[in-house]
Write an enzyme that holds these catalytic residues in place. Structure first.
Site, short mmCIF file in Angstrom:
data_model
loop_
_atom_site.label_atom_id
_atom_site.label_comp_id
_atom_site.label_asym_id
_atom_site.label_seq_id
_atom_site.Cartn_x
_atom_site.Cartn_y
_atom_site.Cartn_z
CG ASP A 52 8.04 -1.25 18.73
OD1 ASP A 52 6.83 -1.25 18.97
OD2 ASP A 52 8.64 -2.24 18.26
CG ASP A 53 11.21 2.06 22.14
OD1 ASP A 53 10.57 1.86 23.18
OD2 ASP A 53 11.99 1.24 21.65
CB CYS A 93 6.07 -5.31 19.63
SG CYS A 93 7.15 -6.75 19.61
CE LYS A 147 9.12 -5.29 16.80
NZ LYS A 147 9.68 -4.55 17.87
CG HIS A 149 8.03 -9.39 16.96
ND1 HIS A 149 8.70 -8.87 18.02
CD2 HIS A 149 8.97 -9.96 16.18
CE1 HIS A 149 9.98 -9.07 17.89
NE2 HIS A 149 10.18 -9.73 16.77
#
Length: 156
Positions: A52-53, A93, A147, A149
């Site tokens: 992410d990012d 995500c 992570k 999700h």
């Protein structure tokens, strides 16, 4: 005519060299092992990193002027395949991961906005083919780290 013949001779020589090199590689790949079975070609390792990012220019392998040293990722990139053009139909995500794992547009799932929490019902239907289930049929072991999700278990 002389020019054509010499060009043809050079082309023929190059083709023979290429075919003989393929022939040598094929012979090496097809050596018979002690138990008289053909050796199978080694399967490549597949490591998929979704961060992410992380911007395109953050890794040194994509941007030598990057501000964050990434020697291990640089090494992986120099010894593997780098993908340079990817797209997602979502900025968060869960839908992005759904698309990557299933090869389907995220809006085809029941999730129409936001992300799933850790105790949510699995977004991917149990009988849905994923990249991981497809790779397992080809003899790969699969895992996910970090992570998630996506909720649920058993998809990898």
């Amino acid at each position: 005519m002389i020019k054509t013949s010499s060009t043809l001779l050079v082309l023929t020589s190059v083709l023979c060299l290429v075919f003989s090199s393929f022939s040598d590689e094929t012979k090496q790949q097809n050596k018979i092992s002690s138990d008289t079975k053909l050796m199978k070609p080694k399967k490549p390792n597949i490591i998929y990193i979704l961060a992410d990012d992380l911007g395109y220019g953050d890794l040194e392998c994509f941007n030598p002027d990057g501000k964050i040293p990434t020697p291990n990722l640089n090494n992986m990139a120099s010894n593997g395949v780098m993908f340079t053009d990817a797209h997602t139909s979502s900025a968060v995500c869960t839908p992005t991961r759904y698309g990557i794992l299933t090869g389907r547009y995220n809006w085809r799932s029941r999730l129409k906005s936001g992300v799933l929490g850790g105790y949510s019902k699995s977004l991917i239907k149990e009988d849905r083919v994923t990249v991981a289930t497809m790779l397992k049929t080809q003899g790969y072991s699969t895992a996910y780290i970090g992570k998630w999700h996506m909720a649920g278990t058993g998809l990898l």
